[in-house]
Design a protein around this motif. Structure first.
Motif, PDB file in Angstrom:
ATOM      1  N   PHE A 264      -4.349  18.530   4.916  1.00 20.17           N
ATOM      2  CA  PHE A 264      -4.023  17.191   5.291  1.00 20.17           C
ATOM      3  C   PHE A 264      -5.442  16.459   5.892  1.00 20.17           C
ATOM      4  CE2 PHE A 264      -1.904  13.953   7.986  1.00 20.17           C
ATOM      5  CZ  PHE A 264      -1.065  13.451   7.117  1.00 20.17           C
ATOM      6  N   PRO A 265      -5.589  15.234   5.354  1.00 26.36           N
ATOM      7  CA  PRO A 265      -6.899  14.623   5.575  1.00 26.36           C
ATOM      8  C   PRO A 265      -7.077  14.315   7.192  1.00 26.36           C
ATOM      9  CG  PRO A 265      -5.454  13.111   4.335  1.00 26.36           C
ATOM     10  CD  PRO A 265      -4.657  14.594   4.512  1.00 26.36           C
ATOM     11  N   THR A 266      -8.098  14.018   7.490  1.00 28.28           N
ATOM     12  CA  THR A 266      -8.365  13.582   8.754  1.00 28.28           C
ATOM     13  C   THR A 266      -8.078  11.838   8.891  1.00 28.28           C
ATOM     14  OG1 THR A 266     -10.772  12.911   8.263  1.00 28.28           O
ATOM     15  CG2 THR A 266     -10.187  15.188   9.215  1.00 28.28           C
ATOM     16  N   LEU A 267      -8.040  11.384   9.891  1.00 24.22           N
ATOM     17  CA  LEU A 267      -7.903   9.959  10.165  1.00 24.22           C
ATOM     18  C   LEU A 267      -8.803   9.201   9.565  1.00 24.22           C
ATOM     19  CD1 LEU A 267      -6.109   7.890  11.320  1.00 24.22           C
ATOM     20  CD2 LEU A 267      -7.345   7.805  13.625  1.00 24.22           C
ATOM     21  N   GLU A 268     -10.120   9.449   9.436  1.00 27.11           N
ATOM     22  CA  GLU A 268     -11.279   8.904   8.871  1.00 27.11           C
ATOM     23  C   GLU A 268     -11.141   8.685   7.375  1.00 27.11           C
ATOM     24  OE1 GLU A 268     -11.484  11.286  11.345  1.00 27.11           O
ATOM     25  OE2 GLU A 268     -12.235   9.776  13.172  1.00 27.11           O
ATOM     26  N   GLN A 269     -10.851   9.890   6.938  1.00 26.59           N
ATOM     27  CA  GLN A 269     -10.661  10.164   5.574  1.00 26.59           C
ATOM     28  C   GLN A 269      -9.566   9.255   4.979  1.00 26.59           C
ATOM     29  OE1 GLN A 269     -10.114  14.436   5.129  1.00 26.59           O
ATOM     30  NE2 GLN A 269     -12.305  14.800   4.890  1.00 26.59           N
ATOM     31  N   VAL A 270      -8.415   9.294   5.699  1.00 23.20           N
ATOM     32  CA  VAL A 270      -7.086   8.388   5.266  1.00 23.20           C
ATOM     33  C   VAL A 270      -7.656   6.843   5.411  1.00 23.20           C
ATOM     34  CG1 VAL A 270      -4.917   7.638   5.951  1.00 23.20           C
ATOM     35  CG2 VAL A 270      -5.536   9.928   6.095  1.00 23.20           C
ATOM     36  N   PHE A 271      -8.240   6.469   6.369  1.00 17.16           N
ATOM     37  CA  PHE A 271      -8.604   5.070   6.612  1.00 17.16           C
ATOM     38  C   PHE A 271      -9.748   4.884   5.415  1.00 17.16           C
ATOM     39  CE2 PHE A 271     -12.435   2.518   7.600  1.00 17.16           C
ATOM     40  CZ  PHE A 271     -11.742   1.259   7.511  1.00 17.16           C
ATOM     41  N   ALA A 272     -10.374   5.755   5.103  1.00 15.47           N
ATOM     42  CA  ALA A 272     -11.204   5.379   3.758  1.00 15.47           C
ATOM     43  C   ALA A 272     -10.678   5.023   2.461  1.00 15.47           C
ATOM     44  CB  ALA A 272     -12.605   6.431   3.460  1.00 15.47           C
ATOM     45  N   LEU A 273      -9.375   5.974   2.247  1.00 15.48           N
ATOM     46  CA  LEU A 273      -8.822   5.914   1.096  1.00 15.48           C
ATOM     47  C   LEU A 273      -7.942   4.596   0.997  1.00 15.48           C
ATOM     48  CD1 LEU A 273      -7.550   9.659   0.824  1.00 15.48           C
ATOM     49  CD2 LEU A 273      -9.122   8.470  -0.661  1.00 15.48           C
ATOM     50  N   VAL A 274      -7.232   4.223   2.071  1.00 17.93           N
ATOM     51  CA  VAL A 274      -6.609   2.938   2.241  1.00 17.93           C
ATOM     52  C   VAL A 274      -7.340   1.810   2.316  1.00 17.93           C
ATOM     53  CG1 VAL A 274      -4.988   1.728   3.492  1.00 17.93           C
ATOM     54  CG2 VAL A 274      -4.793   4.334   3.438  1.00 17.93           C
ATOM     55  N   ASN A 275      -8.379   2.048   2.692  1.00 20.89           N
ATOM     56  CA  ASN A 275      -9.386   0.668   2.787  1.00 20.89           C
ATOM     57  C   ASN A 275      -9.797   0.644   1.188  1.00 20.89           C
ATOM     58  OD1 ASN A 275     -11.011  -1.426   3.917  1.00 20.89           O
ATOM     59  ND2 ASN A 275     -12.869  -0.257   3.587  1.00 20.89           N
ATOM     60  N   ARG A 276     -10.253   1.499   0.422  1.00 25.50           N
ATOM     61  CA  ARG A 276     -10.600   1.482  -0.979  1.00 25.50           C
ATOM     62  C   ARG A 276      -9.488   0.854  -1.707  1.00 25.50           C
ATOM     63  NH1 ARG A 276     -11.488   6.585  -1.784  1.00 25.50           N
ATOM     64  NH2 ARG A 276     -13.686   6.492  -0.961  1.00 25.50           N
ATOM     65  N   GLU A 277      -8.207   1.315  -1.498  1.00 27.38           N
ATOM     66  CA  GLU A 277      -7.222   0.902  -2.384  1.00 27.38           C
ATOM     67  C   GLU A 277      -6.934  -0.567  -2.041  1.00 27.38           C
ATOM     68  OE1 GLU A 277      -3.860   0.163  -4.723  1.00 27.38           O
ATOM     69  OE2 GLU A 277      -5.423   1.668  -4.642  1.00 27.38           O
ATOM     70  N   GLU A 278      -7.080  -1.083  -0.491  1.00 27.86           N
ATOM     71  CA  GLU A 278      -6.829  -2.642  -0.528  1.00 27.86           C
ATOM     72  C   GLU A 278      -8.051  -3.355  -1.027  1.00 27.86           C
ATOM     73  OE1 GLU A 278      -6.208  -5.227   3.764  1.00 27.86           O
ATOM     74  OE2 GLU A 278      -8.080  -3.942   3.529  1.00 27.86           O
ATOM     75  N   ASN A 279      -9.198  -3.092  -1.121  1.00 31.69           N
ATOM     76  CA  ASN A 279     -10.139  -3.593  -1.763  1.00 31.69           C
ATOM     77  C   ASN A 279     -10.147  -3.738  -3.277  1.00 31.69           C
ATOM     78  OD1 ASN A 279     -11.863  -3.937   0.528  1.00 31.69           O
ATOM     79  ND2 ASN A 279     -12.911  -2.016   0.286  1.00 31.69           N
ATOM     80  N   ARG A 280      -9.541  -2.822  -3.961  1.00 30.84           N
ATOM     81  CA  ARG A 280      -9.330  -2.639  -5.240  1.00 30.84           C
ATOM     82  C   ARG A 280      -8.093  -3.617  -5.701  1.00 30.84           C
ATOM     83  NH1 ARG A 280      -5.442  -1.235  -8.809  1.00 30.84           N
ATOM     84  NH2 ARG A 280      -4.118  -0.855  -7.260  1.00 30.84           N
ATOM     85  N   GLN A 281      -7.230  -3.786  -4.709  1.00 25.56           N
ATOM     86  CA  GLN A 281      -6.055  -4.750  -5.047  1.00 25.56           C
ATOM     87  C   GLN A 281      -6.484  -6.038  -4.912  1.00 25.56           C
ATOM     88  OE1 GLN A 281      -2.536  -3.987  -2.556  1.00 25.56           O
ATOM     89  NE2 GLN A 281      -2.282  -1.765  -3.326  1.00 25.56           N
ATOM     90  N   GLY A 282      -7.546  -6.331  -3.952  1.00 24.69           N
ATOM     91  CA  GLY A 282      -7.744  -7.794  -3.933  1.00 24.69           C
ATOM     92  C   GLY A 282      -8.998  -8.224  -5.218  1.00 24.69           C
ATOM     93  N   VAL A 283      -9.580  -7.217  -5.618  1.00 29.04           N
ATOM     94  CA  VAL A 283     -10.342  -7.595  -6.683  1.00 29.04           C
ATOM     95  C   VAL A 283      -9.523  -7.600  -7.919  1.00 29.04           C
ATOM     96  CG1 VAL A 283     -12.126  -6.611  -8.423  1.00 29.04           C
ATOM     97  CG2 VAL A 283     -12.428  -6.099  -6.317  1.00 29.04           C
TER      98      VAL A 283
ATOM     99  N   LEU B  19       0.685  -1.022   0.092  1.00 29.77           N
ATOM    100  CA  LEU B  19      -0.135   0.001   0.076  1.00 29.77           C
ATOM    101  C   LEU B  19       0.885   1.208  -0.074  1.00 29.77           C
ATOM    102  CD1 LEU B  19      -2.543  -1.320   2.678  1.00 29.77           C
ATOM    103  CD2 LEU B  19      -2.895  -1.137   0.167  1.00 29.77           C
ATOM    104  N   ASP B  20       2.207   1.156  -0.391  1.00 27.37           N
ATOM    105  CA  ASP B  20       3.049   2.369  -0.303  1.00 27.37           C
ATOM    106  C   ASP B  20       2.847   3.390  -1.561  1.00 27.37           C
ATOM    107  OD1 ASP B  20       5.607   3.462   0.482  1.00 27.37           O
ATOM    108  OD2 ASP B  20       6.310   3.276  -1.619  1.00 27.37           O
ATOM    109  N   ASN B  21       2.105   3.006  -2.555  1.00 26.10           N
ATOM    110  CA  ASN B  21       1.416   3.989  -3.458  1.00 26.10           C
ATOM    111  C   ASN B  21       0.453   4.921  -2.737  1.00 26.10           C
ATOM    112  OD1 ASN B  21       3.202   3.190  -5.422  1.00 26.10           O
ATOM    113  ND2 ASN B  21       1.772   2.019  -6.369  1.00 26.10           N
ATOM    114  N   VAL B  22      -0.579   4.532  -2.282  1.00 24.03           N
ATOM    115  CA  VAL B  22      -1.393   5.250  -1.561  1.00 24.03           C
ATOM    116  C   VAL B  22      -1.204   5.895  -0.501  1.00 24.03           C
ATOM    117  CG1 VAL B  22      -2.543   3.487  -0.066  1.00 24.03           C
ATOM    118  CG2 VAL B  22      -3.929   5.255  -0.827  1.00 24.03           C
ATOM    119  N   ARG B  23      -0.141   5.302   0.518  1.00 24.20           N
ATOM    120  CA  ARG B  23       0.521   6.105   1.436  1.00 24.20           C
ATOM    121  C   ARG B  23       1.313   7.477   1.075  1.00 24.20           C
ATOM    122  NH1 ARG B  23       3.717   2.265   4.866  1.00 24.20           N
ATOM    123  NH2 ARG B  23       4.511   1.683   2.909  1.00 24.20           N
ATOM    124  N   ALA B  24       1.898   7.390  -0.122  1.00 26.45           N
ATOM    125  CA  ALA B  24       2.748   8.389  -0.388  1.00 26.45           C
ATOM    126  C   ALA B  24       1.763   9.442  -1.020  1.00 26.45           C
ATOM    127  CB  ALA B  24       3.635   8.064  -1.753  1.00 26.45           C
TER     128      ALA B  24
END
Length: 384
Positions: free
Chosen positions: A225-244, A212-217
Motif C-alpha cells: 500500500f502506497p504512502t500518503l505522499e505517493q498517493v498525492f503524487a499519483l492523483v495530482n498527475r491524473e488531475e493534470n492529465r485530465q486538465g490537458v 478521479l474514480d479510476n485512479v482511486r480504484a
C-alpha cells in the motif's frame, strides 16, 4: 651621520611592524567574533514570518519558534536545558545577553495586542511557559472533536487536489500534536504509525471528486500500500492529465463547430440582403449570372452533392407543369401527368396558360425563409 640614519631607519621599521601587528590582531578579533557559535546574534538573523495572534495559530507559531531556535542551538533557553549560571560565574553575563535576545525574538513575533502581557517576564523560559499555558489545550476534548469533524467533512468540492491535500495536512498536524503516538515499543510505534497512514490515505481518497474514480480504484489495489505522499503524487498527475486532455478536446470541438458552421453558412444561407437581390448590378464575373458572385459560382468551386438529382427533379416538375396547371389535381383524378390530356391537346391556349403558370412557379427568385426559420431549399436551387 651614518649612525643617525641607521637609527632612523630602524625606528621606521619598528613602527611599521607594530602597525602591521595591530592590524593583524584587529582582523583576528573580528574573525573570532563573527565565527559561528560565538556571535550573540547567531540564529536570530532571519525574522519570523508567522505572527502569534492567539489560540487560532499558536500551534504553527510554536513549531516555527522551535525550528528557528533549535537550528542555531538556542532552544535550550526555552526548555531549561541551558540553566542560568551563578551570578559570580563569568558565563552569567553572556547567558543573560543571549537569553534577552531569545526573549526579544519571541515577543517581536507576537501581535501588538499581546506584547504587553509578556514584557514583564524576566527570562525567555518564563515567556515560553506562559504562552503555552495560555494557548495550548492538549487535553481539551472539545477542540479534538472539532478537529476530527473538520477532517471528516473536508472534500475536494471543486478545488484543486493540491489545495485539498494541503487543507487535510494542516488538520492532521494539529491532531498529531493533541494525540501523539502512545506506544513505547519500537515495533508498536511502527505498527501504529502504519495504521494512521493508511487511514489518512483512505480519508484523502474518499474526499476526491468522482472524475478521479479510476485512479482511486487503482490506488486501492496497489500492494504494498502506497504512502500518503505517493498517493498525492499519483492523483495530482491524473488531475493534470485530465486538465490537458479537456483543453485539447475543447479546442478540437470548437474547430469542428467552426468548420461545420462556416461551409454551411456559406453554401446554404447566402447573404440575400446584399448580393442576391433581383435586378442587382452585382453578379458573377465568371459565368455572367447575376444571382450569385464569383466566389459562390458552382462552376469554379464545384457542384454540391445531389445537384444532378435536384436538376432532374426540377426538369420533371417543369414538364409536368407544361401540360397541367395543377399536377396535384391530375394525380387525384388518376391521370398520368407525364402525358397531355385530350383537353390540353385540343386547346393550344390551355397549354400556353399552363406553361405560363409553370414558369411563374419556377421563376428565378431568392429563397424565402419560412415560419420555422429555414430557407426554401427548392427555390434556392432554382437559382442555378
Amino acid at each position: 651621520m651614518s649612525d643617525e640614519s641607521e637609527k632612523s631607519e630602524k625606528s621606521e621599521s619598528a613602527f611599521l611592524m607594530e602597525s602591521l601587528n595591530a592590524t593583524l590582531l584587529s582582523l583576528s578579533q573580528l574573525i573570532q567574533q563573527n565565527k559561528p557559535g560565538n556571535s550573540s546574534q547567531d540564529g536570530l538573523i532571519s525574522a519570523m514570518t508567522i505572527t502569534l495572534e492567539g489560540k487560532k495559530n499558536f500551534n504553527l507559531w510554536s513549531k516555527m519558534i522551535e525550528m528557528k531556535l533549535a537550528g542555531k542551538d538556542k532552544f535550550g533557553y526555552l526548555d531549561g536545558s541551558k540553566p542560568k549560571p551563578g551570578e559570580k560565574d563569568e558565563a552569567c553575563r553572556k547567558w543573560k545577553m543571549e537569553d534577552s535576545l531569545v526573549k526579544d525574538y519571541m515577543i517581536n513575533s507576537m501581535h501588538s495586542s499581546l506584547i504587553g502581557n509578556y514584557l514583564p517576564f524576566s527570562s525567555a523560559k518564563e515567556v515560553w511557559d506562559s504562552v503555552n499555558a495560555t494557548y495550548f489545550d492538549g487535553d481539551d476534548l472539545t477542540q479534538y472533536l472539532d478537529l476530527v469533524r473538520k477532517v471528516n467533512r473536508v472534500k475536494q468540492a471543486g478545488s484543486s487536489v493540491e489545495a485539498y491535500y494541503s487543507q487535510l495536512q494542516g488538520l492532521w498536524r494539529e491532531l498529531d500534536v493533541r494525540r501523539p503516538n502512545p506506544m513505547t515499543c519500537p515495533a508498536d510505534i511502527e505498527k501504529y504509525n502504519k495504521l494512521v497512514r493508511e487511514d489518512r490515505v483512505v480519508t484523502f481518497l474518499d474526499g476526491l471528486e468522482d472524475r478521479l474514480d479510476n485512479v482511486r480504484a487503482t490506488i486501492l489495489q496497489l500492494r504494498p500500500f502506497p504512502t500518503l505522499e505517493q498517493v498525492f503524487a499519483l492523483v495530482n498527475r491524473e488531475e493534470n492529465r485530465q486538465g490537458v486532455m479537456l483543453n485539447k478536446e475543447i479546442g478540437v470541438e470548437n474547430s469542428m463547430v467552426m468548420f461545420a458552421k462556416g461551409p454551411a453558412l456559406t453554401m446554404n444561407k447566402p447573404n440575400f440582403n446584399s448580393k442576391f437581390k433581383t435586378g442587382s448590378v452585382e453578379g458573377c464575373t465568371h459565368c455572367g449570372f447575376t444571382n450569385h458572385t464569383r466566389d459562390r459560382c458552382f462552376k469554379l468551386i464545384g457542384y454540391p452533392e445531389g445537384w444532378k438529382d435536384r436538376k432532374k427533379k426540377r426538369q420533371q416538375r417543369g414538364e409536368a407543369h407544361m401540360v397541367t396547371s395543377d399536377p396535384r389535381e391530375a394525380t387525384l383524378n388518376g391521370s398520368d401527368a407525364s402525358r397531355p390530356t385530350s383537353s390540353t391537346a385540343a386547346d393550344p391556349s390551355t397549354a400556353q396558360a399552363a406553361t405560363t403558370i409553370s414558369m411563374n412557379k419556377h421563376s428565378i427568385l431568392p429563397p424565402v425563409e419560412n415560419k420555422e426559420g429555414s430557407f426554401n431549399e427548392g427555390s434556392y436551387w432554382s437559382w442555378y
